[in-house]
Motif scaffolding. Structure first.
Motif, PDB file in Angstrom:
ATOM      1  N   ASN A  20       0.808  -1.216   0.000  1.00 52.94           N
ATOM      2  CA  ASN A  20       0.000   0.000   0.000  1.00 52.94           C
ATOM      3  C   ASN A  20       0.843   1.267   0.000  1.00 52.94           C
ATOM      4  OD1 ASN A  20      -2.674  -1.232   0.136  1.00 52.94           O
ATOM      5  ND2 ASN A  20      -2.085  -1.893   2.195  1.00 52.94           N
ATOM      6  N   SER A  21       2.153   1.110   0.053  1.00 53.92           N
ATOM      7  CA  SER A  21       3.041   2.275   0.089  1.00 53.92           C
ATOM      8  C   SER A  21       4.375   1.906  -0.526  1.00 53.92           C
ATOM      9  CB  SER A  21       3.236   2.755   1.529  1.00 53.92           C
ATOM     10  OG  SER A  21       3.866   1.739   2.307  1.00 53.92           O
ATOM     11  N   TYR A  22       5.175   2.912  -0.831  1.00 54.83           N
ATOM     12  CA  TYR A  22       6.536   2.679  -1.276  1.00 54.83           C
ATOM     13  C   TYR A  22       7.412   2.424  -0.050  1.00 54.83           C
ATOM     14  CZ  TYR A  22       5.086   4.738  -5.752  1.00 54.83           C
ATOM     15  OH  TYR A  22       4.459   4.994  -6.941  1.00 54.83           O
ATOM     16  N   GLY A  23       8.515   1.700  -0.269  1.00 48.50           N
ATOM     17  CA  GLY A  23       9.418   1.462   0.856  1.00 48.50           C
ATOM     18  C   GLY A  23      10.260   0.218   0.679  1.00 48.50           C
ATOM     19  N   GLY A  24      10.755  -0.297   1.803  1.00 43.23           N
ATOM     20  CA  GLY A  24      11.601  -1.482   1.808  1.00 43.23           C
ATOM     21  C   GLY A  24      10.787  -2.749   1.615  1.00 43.23           C
ATOM     22  N   MET A  63      13.034  -1.505  -7.651  1.00 45.91           N
ATOM     23  CA  MET A  63      12.964  -0.051  -7.824  1.00 45.91           C
ATOM     24  C   MET A  63      11.521   0.443  -7.809  1.00 45.91           C
ATOM     25  SD  MET A  63      15.957   0.294 -10.703  1.00 45.91           S
ATOM     26  CE  MET A  63      15.941   2.087 -10.798  1.00 45.91           C
ATOM     27  N   MET A  64      10.609  -0.330  -8.426  1.00 45.11           N
ATOM     28  CA  MET A  64       9.198   0.060  -8.407  1.00 45.11           C
ATOM     29  C   MET A  64       8.622  -0.038  -7.000  1.00 45.11           C
ATOM     30  SD  MET A  64       7.604  -1.298 -12.037  1.00 45.11           S
ATOM     31  CE  MET A  64       8.435  -2.899 -12.109  1.00 45.11           C
ATOM     32  N   ARG A  65       9.095  -0.991  -6.222  1.00 39.18           N
ATOM     33  CA  ARG A  65       8.654  -1.100  -4.825  1.00 39.18           C
ATOM     34  C   ARG A  65       9.089   0.134  -4.028  1.00 39.18           C
ATOM     35  NH1 ARG A  65      12.425  -4.297  -2.619  1.00 39.18           N
ATOM     36  NH2 ARG A  65      13.198  -2.434  -1.531  1.00 39.18           N
ATOM     37  N   LYS A  66      10.286   0.603  -4.292  1.00 41.87           N
ATOM     38  CA  LYS A  66      10.813   1.776  -3.588  1.00 41.87           C
ATOM     39  C   LYS A  66      10.232   3.081  -4.118  1.00 41.87           C
ATOM     40  CE  LYS A  66      15.354  -0.469  -3.145  1.00 41.87           C
ATOM     41  NZ  LYS A  66      16.750  -0.437  -3.667  1.00 41.87           N
ATOM     42  N   GLY A  67       9.733   3.049  -5.366  1.00 38.87           N
ATOM     43  CA  GLY A  67       9.312   4.290  -6.006  1.00 38.87           C
ATOM     44  C   GLY A  67      10.514   5.120  -6.387  1.00 38.87           C
ATOM     45  N   SER A  68      11.581   4.435  -6.788  1.00 35.74           N
ATOM     46  CA  SER A  68      12.849   5.091  -7.099  1.00 35.74           C
ATOM     47  C   SER A  68      13.352   4.605  -8.460  1.00 35.74           C
ATOM     48  CB  SER A  68      13.877   4.751  -6.011  1.00 35.74           C
ATOM     49  OG  SER A  68      15.162   5.203  -6.343  1.00 35.74           O
ATOM     50  N   PRO A  69      13.928   5.511  -9.287  1.00 38.52           N
ATOM     51  CA  PRO A  69      14.057   6.957  -9.065  1.00 38.52           C
ATOM     52  C   PRO A  69      12.694   7.642  -9.088  1.00 38.52           C
ATOM     53  CG  PRO A  69      14.718   6.402 -11.299  1.00 38.52           C
ATOM     54  CD  PRO A  69      14.495   5.091 -10.588  1.00 38.52           C
ATOM     55  N   TYR A  70      12.623   8.818  -8.455  1.00 32.67           N
ATOM     56  CA  TYR A  70      11.344   9.491  -8.273  1.00 32.67           C
ATOM     57  C   TYR A  70      10.639   9.821  -9.577  1.00 32.67           C
ATOM     58  CZ  TYR A  70      12.347   9.954  -3.309  1.00 32.67           C
ATOM     59  OH  TYR A  70      12.599   9.679  -1.998  1.00 32.67           O
ATOM     60  N   ILE A  71      11.411   9.998 -10.637  1.00 29.41           N
ATOM     61  CA  ILE A  71      10.795  10.312 -11.928  1.00 29.41           C
ATOM     62  C   ILE A  71       9.846   9.195 -12.373  1.00 29.41           C
ATOM     63  CG2 ILE A  71      12.632   9.286 -13.361  1.00 29.41           C
ATOM     64  CD1 ILE A  71      12.322  11.713 -15.224  1.00 29.41           C
ATOM     65  N   GLY A  72      10.116   7.959 -11.905  1.00 30.21           N
ATOM     66  CA  GLY A  72       9.268   6.825 -12.251  1.00 30.21           C
ATOM     67  C   GLY A  72       7.879   6.899 -11.640  1.00 30.21           C
ATOM     68  N   LEU A 101       3.950   5.335 -11.905  1.00 26.66           N
ATOM     69  CA  LEU A 101       3.608   4.329 -10.898  1.00 26.66           C
ATOM     70  C   LEU A 101       2.652   4.830  -9.834  1.00 26.66           C
ATOM     71  CD1 LEU A 101       7.237   2.959 -10.277  1.00 26.66           C
ATOM     72  CD2 LEU A 101       5.483   1.974 -11.761  1.00 26.66           C
ATOM     73  N   GLY A 102       2.474   6.155  -9.739  1.00 34.91           N
ATOM     74  CA  GLY A 102       1.695   6.766  -8.665  1.00 34.91           C
ATOM     75  C   GLY A 102       2.579   7.721  -7.881  1.00 34.91           C
ATOM     76  N   LEU A 103       2.171   8.965  -7.751  1.00 38.46           N
ATOM     77  CA  LEU A 103       3.039   9.979  -7.152  1.00 38.46           C
ATOM     78  C   LEU A 103       3.340   9.721  -5.681  1.00 38.46           C
ATOM     79  CD1 LEU A 103       1.732  13.325  -8.736  1.00 38.46           C
ATOM     80  CD2 LEU A 103       3.908  12.154  -9.151  1.00 38.46           C
ATOM     81  N   PHE A 104       2.301   9.438  -4.896  1.00 37.69           N
ATOM     82  CA  PHE A 104       2.489   9.331  -3.447  1.00 37.69           C
ATOM     83  C   PHE A 104       2.376   7.904  -2.921  1.00 37.69           C
ATOM     84  CE2 PHE A 104       0.648  13.547  -4.382  1.00 37.69           C
ATOM     85  CZ  PHE A 104       1.757  14.323  -4.032  1.00 37.69           C
ATOM     86  N   ARG A 105       1.678   7.070  -3.660  1.00 37.61           N
ATOM     87  CA  ARG A 105       1.564   5.661  -3.296  1.00 37.61           C
ATOM     88  C   ARG A 105       1.363   4.857  -4.587  1.00 37.61           C
ATOM     89  NH1 ARG A 105      -2.793   8.190  -1.321  1.00 37.61           N
ATOM     90  NH2 ARG A 105      -1.910   8.112   0.772  1.00 37.61           N
TER      91      ARG A 105
END
Length: 327
Positions: free
Chosen positions: A7-11, A45-54, A58-62
């Protein structure tokens, strides 16, 4: 059905096993029982939401898609009334592109999406990552770079999921291939057909006198600035990971007659284009010119553990998420 959701970006800890509803297919879709999926650096990288340009995609905040995973193999268990490409019981593999959702026991896809009958000489585990590393590599080398026989190619990260495919495909297309990897993987990369192998722990490829027509950084560990001096005057630096630096050099070099920087997000290409590439890839596999390298396999409920391993950055070939042990 069971699925891995976030439900969120992260580890890796954001990934959890959940019980969700079985997909309901429409008249043009197939329902696929997933046997295996892959866990790639792109998934990480998609799980982390990184790099931010992605996050623009993928969804700005989640994450816009709760179920991750883009590459799979499995069996068609149901077909909509208008489906003509596949039949119940077909063993298939493919990619879900921006829909993701392959970390689940079942997934639904339009019949015209990126799906292909599984090659007869491959297992589910071997076919599962094809729409990740192998499809990206053939897209980048053949379509983006326009690789030609006789060209000199440097593959950075030659022992990873993308790299192991890129080495084999580069040789298939007649290039002279140099692979860059760690000491423990030198023999593996040689066995895949590389003409030369450089150990990055003892050799700095950017300080060589040799020039390359194409440098494919499969792991985004270098930069165009570092590689520029070993590119031929009309050479190309190719990356599957967009960064602000790559974007800057790509725009700057777009109208240049000299060195180029190119990026391509394979998952954003049209399904029809990718299916053409899959047809070619399957022909290459059936001819014995490409094999899948597998590092290790994890059961679905250990998705977080699989991601933790991939995050270390030392996997050899592909990491598989297996659902085969489930009924």
């Amino acid at each position: 059905m069971k699925a891995i959701i976030r439900n969120s970006y992260g580890g890796p800890e954001v990934l959890r096993l959940a019980e969700i509803d079985l997909p309901v297919i429409n008249e043009n879709e197939v329902l696929i029982k997933v046997h295996a999926s892959s866990v790639s650096m792109a998934d990480s990288m998609m799980r982390k939401g990184s790099p931010y340009i992605g996050r623009l995609f993928l969804g700005l905040f989640r994450p816009s898609q709760k179920i991750p995973g883009t590459s799979f193999s499995g069996e068609v268990v149901s077909c909509g009334e208008s489906v003509t490409r596949f039949n119940k019981g077909d063993l298939v593999f493919g990619g879900t592109r921006v829909k993701m959702s392959s970390y689940a026991e079942y997934l639904s896809l339009d019949q015209n999406e990126v799906i292909h009958i599984r090659p007869g000489n491959m297992s589910d585990e071997e076919a599962a990552p094809l729409s990740d590393g192998a499809l990206t590599s053939i897209s980048m080398l053949r379509d983006v770079a326009g690789l030609k026989a006789g060209q000199k190619v440097l593959i950075i990260g030659a022992s990873g999921g993308l790299g192991t495919s890129a080495v084999q495909l580069g040789k298939h297309y007649g290039a002279e291939v140099t692979g860059v990897c760690s000491t423990k993987n030198l023999e593996l990369v040689k066995s895949l057909g590389a003409d030369y192998v450089l150990d990055y722990t003892t050799e700095d490829f950017s300080r060589q006198e040799k020039k390359y027509d194409l440098i494919f950084d499969t792991v985004a560990k270098s930069s165009y600035s570092e590689c520029r001096q070993v590119l031929s005057p009309s050479g190309m630096y190719l990356t599957p990971v967009m960064s602000f630096s790559s974007l800057y050099h790509m725009i700057r070099s777009a109208r240049s007659k000299g060195r180029k920087v190119r990026f391509s997000a394979t998952g954003m290409r049209k399904a029809g284009e990718l299916n053409i590439l899959l047809n070619e890839l399957v022909s290459i596999i059936e001819a014995g010119a490409h094999r899948t390298v597998i590092d290790r396999s994890y059961p679905m409920e250990q998705a977080a553990k699989a991601h933790s391993y991939v995050d270390k950055g030392h996997k050899t070939g592909n990491v598989i998420l297996s659902m085969r042990h489930r009924s």
